[in-house]
Design an enzyme around this catalytic site. Structure first.
Site, PDB file in Angstrom:
ATOM      1  N   HIS A 214       0.805  -1.216   0.000  1.00  0.00           N
ATOM      2  CA  HIS A 214       0.000   0.000   0.000  1.00  0.00           C
ATOM      3  C   HIS A 214       0.843   1.274   0.000  1.00  0.00           C
ATOM      4  CE1 HIS A 214      -3.385   2.559  -0.129  1.00  0.00           C
ATOM      5  NE2 HIS A 214      -2.699   3.309   0.686  1.00  0.00           N
ATOM      6  N   TYR A 218       1.804   5.358  -2.379  1.00  0.00           N
ATOM      7  CA  TYR A 218       2.163   6.739  -2.054  1.00  0.00           C
ATOM      8  C   TYR A 218       3.568   7.076  -2.524  1.00  0.00           C
ATOM      9  CZ  TYR A 218      -2.300   7.021  -0.045  1.00  0.00           C
ATOM     10  OH  TYR A 218      -3.649   7.009   0.070  1.00  0.00           O
ATOM     11  N   HIS A 365      -9.743  -0.241 -11.730  1.00  0.00           N
ATOM     12  CA  HIS A 365      -9.386   0.754 -10.707  1.00  0.00           C
ATOM     13  C   HIS A 365      -7.921   1.185 -10.810  1.00  0.00           C
ATOM     14  CE1 HIS A 365      -8.936   2.785  -6.894  1.00  0.00           C
ATOM     15  NE2 HIS A 365      -7.973   1.954  -6.577  1.00  0.00           N
ATOM     16  N   PHE A 366      -7.002   0.230 -10.850  1.00  0.00           N
ATOM     17  CA  PHE A 366      -5.610   0.714 -10.759  1.00  0.00           C
ATOM     18  C   PHE A 366      -5.079   1.258 -12.073  1.00  0.00           C
ATOM     19  CE2 PHE A 366      -4.707  -3.968 -11.005  1.00  0.00           C
ATOM     20  CZ  PHE A 366      -3.981  -3.978 -12.181  1.00  0.00           C
ATOM     21  N   HIS A 367      -5.778   1.015 -13.184  1.00  0.00           N
ATOM     22  CA  HIS A 367      -5.356   1.730 -14.395  1.00  0.00           C
ATOM     23  C   HIS A 367      -5.830   3.179 -14.397  1.00  0.00           C
ATOM     24  CE1 HIS A 367      -4.235  -2.298 -15.901  1.00  0.00           C
ATOM     25  NE2 HIS A 367      -3.377  -1.632 -16.628  1.00  0.00           N
ATOM     26  N   ARG A 428     -10.433 -11.044 -12.457  1.00  0.00           N
ATOM     27  CA  ARG A 428      -9.244 -10.438 -13.040  1.00  0.00           C
ATOM     28  C   ARG A 428      -8.259 -11.551 -13.399  1.00  0.00           C
ATOM     29  NH1 ARG A 428      -5.290  -7.920  -8.299  1.00  0.00           N
ATOM     30  NH2 ARG A 428      -3.953  -7.529 -10.079  1.00  0.00           N
ATOM     31  N   ARG A 429      -7.231 -11.206 -14.156  1.00  0.00           N
ATOM     32  CA  ARG A 429      -6.156 -12.139 -14.514  1.00  0.00           C
ATOM     33  C   ARG A 429      -6.672 -13.383 -15.212  1.00  0.00           C
ATOM     34  NH1 ARG A 429      -2.754 -11.669  -8.814  1.00  0.00           N
ATOM     35  NH2 ARG A 429      -1.423  -9.951  -9.456  1.00  0.00           N
TER      36      ARG A 429
HETATM   37  C1  HEM Z   1      -0.882   0.784 -23.059  1.00  0.00           C
HETATM   38  C2  HEM Z   1      -1.513   0.944 -21.924  1.00  0.00           C
HETATM   39  C3  HEM Z   1      -1.959  -0.212 -21.066  1.00  0.00           C
HETATM   40  C4  HEM Z   1      -2.756  -1.269 -21.401  1.00  0.00           C
HETATM   41  C5  HEM Z   1      -3.440  -1.526 -22.734  1.00  0.00           C
HETATM   42  C6  HEM Z   1      -2.850  -2.117 -20.224  1.00  0.00           C
HETATM   43  C7  HEM Z   1      -3.581  -3.299 -20.156  1.00  0.00           C
HETATM   44  C8  HEM Z   1      -3.567  -4.183 -19.101  1.00  0.00           C
HETATM   45  C9  HEM Z   1      -4.319  -5.392 -19.031  1.00  0.00           C
HETATM   46  C10 HEM Z   1      -5.308  -5.871 -20.098  1.00  0.00           C
HETATM   47  C11 HEM Z   1      -4.008  -6.018 -17.872  1.00  0.00           C
HETATM   48  C12 HEM Z   1      -4.504  -7.384 -17.435  1.00  0.00           C
HETATM   49  C13 HEM Z   1      -5.467  -7.364 -16.318  1.00  0.00           C
HETATM   50  C14 HEM Z   1      -5.777  -8.766 -15.850  1.00  0.00           C
HETATM   51  O1  HEM Z   1      -5.909  -9.700 -16.671  1.00  0.00           O
HETATM   52  O2  HEM Z   1      -5.896  -8.934 -14.629  1.00  0.00           O
HETATM   53  C15 HEM Z   1      -3.057  -5.190 -17.167  1.00  0.00           C
HETATM   54  C16 HEM Z   1      -2.497  -5.464 -15.923  1.00  0.00           C
HETATM   55  C17 HEM Z   1      -1.694  -4.594 -15.212  1.00  0.00           C
HETATM   56  N1  HEM Z   1      -1.291  -3.330 -15.626  1.00  0.00           N
HETATM   57 FE1  HEM Z   1      -1.693  -2.466 -17.422  1.00  0.00          FE
HETATM   58  N2  HEM Z   1      -2.124  -1.565 -19.220  1.00  0.00           N
HETATM   59  C18 HEM Z   1      -1.569  -0.403 -19.682  1.00  0.00           C
HETATM   60  C19 HEM Z   1      -0.783   0.484 -18.960  1.00  0.00           C
HETATM   61  C20 HEM Z   1      -0.392   0.303 -17.648  1.00  0.00           C
HETATM   62  C21 HEM Z   1       0.329   1.267 -16.868  1.00  0.00           C
HETATM   63  C22 HEM Z   1       0.739   2.643 -17.367  1.00  0.00           C
HETATM   64  C23 HEM Z   1       0.553   0.706 -15.650  1.00  0.00           C
HETATM   65  C24 HEM Z   1       1.272   1.268 -14.454  1.00  0.00           C
HETATM   66  C25 HEM Z   1       2.174   2.207 -14.477  1.00  0.00           C
HETATM   67  C26 HEM Z   1      -0.021  -0.624 -15.667  1.00  0.00           C
HETATM   68  C27 HEM Z   1       0.036  -1.526 -14.619  1.00  0.00           C
HETATM   69  C28 HEM Z   1      -0.520  -2.788 -14.614  1.00  0.00           C
HETATM   70  C29 HEM Z   1      -0.410  -3.719 -13.514  1.00  0.00           C
HETATM   71  C30 HEM Z   1       0.335  -3.501 -12.198  1.00  0.00           C
HETATM   72  C31 HEM Z   1      -1.134  -4.868 -13.888  1.00  0.00           C
HETATM   73  C32 HEM Z   1      -1.387  -6.110 -13.045  1.00  0.00           C
HETATM   74  C33 HEM Z   1      -0.466  -7.229 -13.269  1.00  0.00           C
HETATM   75  C34 HEM Z   1      -0.907  -8.416 -12.440  1.00  0.00           C
HETATM   76  O3  HEM Z   1      -2.113  -8.716 -12.351  1.00  0.00           O
HETATM   77  O4  HEM Z   1      -0.025  -9.043 -11.829  1.00  0.00           O
HETATM   78  N3  HEM Z   1      -0.594  -0.835 -16.891  1.00  0.00           N
HETATM   79  N4  HEM Z   1      -2.800  -4.072 -17.950  1.00  0.00           N
HETATM   80 CU   LIG Z   2      -3.938  -0.032  -0.595  1.00  0.00          CU
END
Ligand code: HEM
Ligand SMILES: [Cu+2]
Length: 537
Positions: A214, A218, A365-367, A428-429
């Site tokens: 968490h 920050y 949420h986190f996006h 998710r995932r």
């Molecule tokens: C081109 C832009 C982006 C696209 C299209 C994208 C798309 C995605 C998708 C489809 C997932 C999968 C979610 C799932 O199946 O649970 C994901 C996971 C994730 N994304 Fe992105 N994302 C983008 C940019 C970003 C950015 C800018 C960040 C952070 C700086 C980010 C951080 C994450 C994280 C931390 C996960 C989770 C990985 C996990 O579940 O272990 N993404 N993203």
């Molecule tokens: Cu938190």
């Protein structure tokens, strides 16, 4: 002047490279979930990609950007970086660690996702690589603190420059947070992955992960706030509404951002509901400095509009420089944060959390929060930093101008769809939303809309990387513009109580011990069985 900011620029360069690579993966994931075919699409590749995307975005891109920003601010606001050689060593240690982790992920040896929860087990070099990245950031923190101390000796009666105040708060949070991660990785995961111990306790590991996880939020957000408070009002042509309030906000984050980790573990057994409630209370307390931030920054922008002659209730908004890539990025980032904040309040409420936990809502949420509020601010800041660091004019300014809007638009489609799909029950995932061939799927169309959003996000990411590359290699050489910071309406003139970092760090440690001491003892008193590693592929 030339070469003055090479250290900062090297960090920003690595950050942009990691971001570019991870963006391709993001697009492929969004297509995969929507069940849209592309070459090499497979389950195992999906999880390799998801791990790489999460680690490269959330850990590598952010950490390198923040380190680079810190060095640039230290040089400009304190006139020094004390320990440049240590800083370069830290840079290479962090690069080496990131490459090690990335290689083991891409070789399919560390498909543990960004949260690396045991019993999923990675290759030892994944954990060691991640450790080196963190060690690099620790040295960065030490160099920043040494620079501050050296400045302090020469400027005894002055308040610390506001941007450095925010960066020091970030560093304190980072040290407190990574202490938990160090226990998990050094004490549990590395010995386990090397085979020195046979079993590991998943619940204990998760607890240490979220001790870190968490406040990590920050660590990302505070540098963005530094830019909102100290650069944005200047670019908008206004004044900072309150210097003192800003300092108080940074200190409140130091105190409140760590004792909250159980809000990620509402669904975990073995932690009593009383302690979950205690962490919920502190979680809602953090809303207060967030609202203060919204108030102060908006008030500063209103001042900007009024200084340009706006008279009515809202027409100051139109007077703001919406065509400036830094301003547009940050303003859109702030709008996204309104929605991210609402979503966060829902996640943090025990009953509603059980509705959204582990559903597509979470990636929605986190996006918006990390993926837009933080990322868009960092992208805008890169446009602001590049000419100042490199002494080159921004290339392709038209592309830079539309890029933030493209990101925002793409994210509205991407994130809204996943929020709703999550409420309808999409986990998710998942490699595909067509779970077990069920039909018709309530979320089928939503995942397609999210994929369109993902494609727009990808185009925006590409535009960003192109502008950065083009500026770096062929931007017109110019006299580097000055780093100009916002002037407060009423400046702080002497170091006050909010500049007493030692005091606040001590208090933060007490709060951390109060939040985790007893629950950790309870966890350690449980009968322990431990878990052997689980390898899905
Ligand atoms: C081109 C832009 C982006 C696209 C299209 C994208 C798309 C995605 C998708 C489809 C997932 C999968 C979610 C799932 O199946 O649970 C994901 C996971 C994730 N994304 Fe992105 N994302 C983008 C940019 C970003 C950015 C800018 C960040 C952070 C700086 C980010 C951080 C994450 C994280 C931390 C996960 C989770 C990985 C996990 O579940 O272990 N993404 N993203
Ligand atoms: Cu938190």
């Amino acid at each position: 002047m030339k070469g003055r900011h090479t250290l900062a620029a090297a960090h920003i360069g690595v950050a942009v490279a990691a971001f570019g690579v991870a963006s391709v993966m993001g697009l492929l994931q969004a297509l995969s979930i929507a069940d849209i075919q592309f070459p090499f699409r497979s389950e195992s590749l999906y999880y390799v990609s998801l791990t790489a995307h999460g680690v490269l975005m959330a850990l590598v891109f952010t950490t390198f950007f923040i380190m680079g920003l810190g060095y640039a601010l230290s040089l400009e606001c304190l006139g020094r970086i004390s320990g440049r050689s240590a800083a370069w060593i830290a840079f290479w240690v962090a690069v080496l660690g990131s490459v090690m982790a990335a290689v083991t992920i891409l070789r399919g040896q560390s498909t543990v996702l960004y949260t690396f929860y045991p019993p999923l087990r990675a290759h030892p070099l994944f954990y060691i690589g991640a450790t080196l990245l963190i060690v690099g950031s620790w040295i960065w923190g030490a160099v920043m603190i040494a620079s501050y101390r050296s400045w302090r000796r020469e400027h005894a009666g002055e308040p610390v420059p506001l941007s450095i105040h925010g960066m020091l708060a970030t560093i304190i949070i980072w040290y407190l947070a990574t202490a938990g991660l160090a226990v998990e990785v050094l004490g549990m995961l590395i010995p386990w992955s090397l085979g020195i111990v046979g079993k590991v306790d998943p619940l204990l590991a998760r607890t240490f992960f979220w001790w870190f996880g968490h406040p990590l939020v920050y660590f990302w957000l505070l540098p963005a706030y530094v830019l909102w408070y100290t650069v944005l009002p200047r670019v908008a042509g206004g004044r900072l509404f309150s210097d003192k309030l800003t300092r108080m906000v940074f200190i409140l984050f130091v105190l409140l951002s760590t004792p909250v980790g159980f809000h990620h573990q509402f669904a975990d057994p073995g932690i009593s509901s009383g302690w979950k409630l205690a962490h919920t209370v502190t979680t809602y307390a953090v809303v207060y400095p967030s609202l203060l931030t919204a108030f102060t920054v908006l008030a500063s922008l209103e001042v900007a509009g009024r200084m340009k002659g706006a008279k009515g209730l809202f027409n100051w908004i139109g007077r703001l420089p919406w065509g400036d890539p830094f301003f547009a990025s940050v303003a859109l980032a702030m709008i996204a944060f309104v929605f991210g904040g609402f979503g966060g309040a829902i996640n943090a409420a025990y009953a509603m959390n059980s509705m959204v936990h582990n559903t597509a809502w979470i990636q929605g949420h986190f996006h918006v929060t990390l993926g837009t509020t933080v990322t868009l601010t960092f992208m805008g800041a890169t446009y602001w930093l590049l000419p100042r660091m490199l002494g080159r004019e921004l290339r392709l300014p038209g592309l830079a101008r539309i890029q933030p809007y493209l990101w925002f638009g793409g994210m509205v489609l991407f994130s809204t769809s996943y929020h709703i799909a999550g409420l309808l029950g999409l986990p998710r995932r998942v490699f595909t939303a067509a779970l077990a061939g069920q039909s018709p799927l309530p979320w089928g169309a939503l995942t397609k809309v999210a994929a369109v959003g993902g494609a727009i996000l990808f185009l925006s990411a590409l535009a960003f990387v192109i502008v950065v590359l083009a500026t770096w290699v062929s931007g017109k050489k110019i006299q580097a513009p000055a780093f100009e910071f916002a002037v407060p309406l009423r400046p702080v003139t002497a170091p006050g109580v909010w500049d007493r970092f030692g005091l606040w760090t001590a208090l933060a440690v007490v709060l951390l011990a109060a939040a985790y001491g007893y629950p950790l003892i309870q966890l350690l008193l449980h009968p322990r069985y431990g878990s052997p590693p689980f390898q899905p592929f």
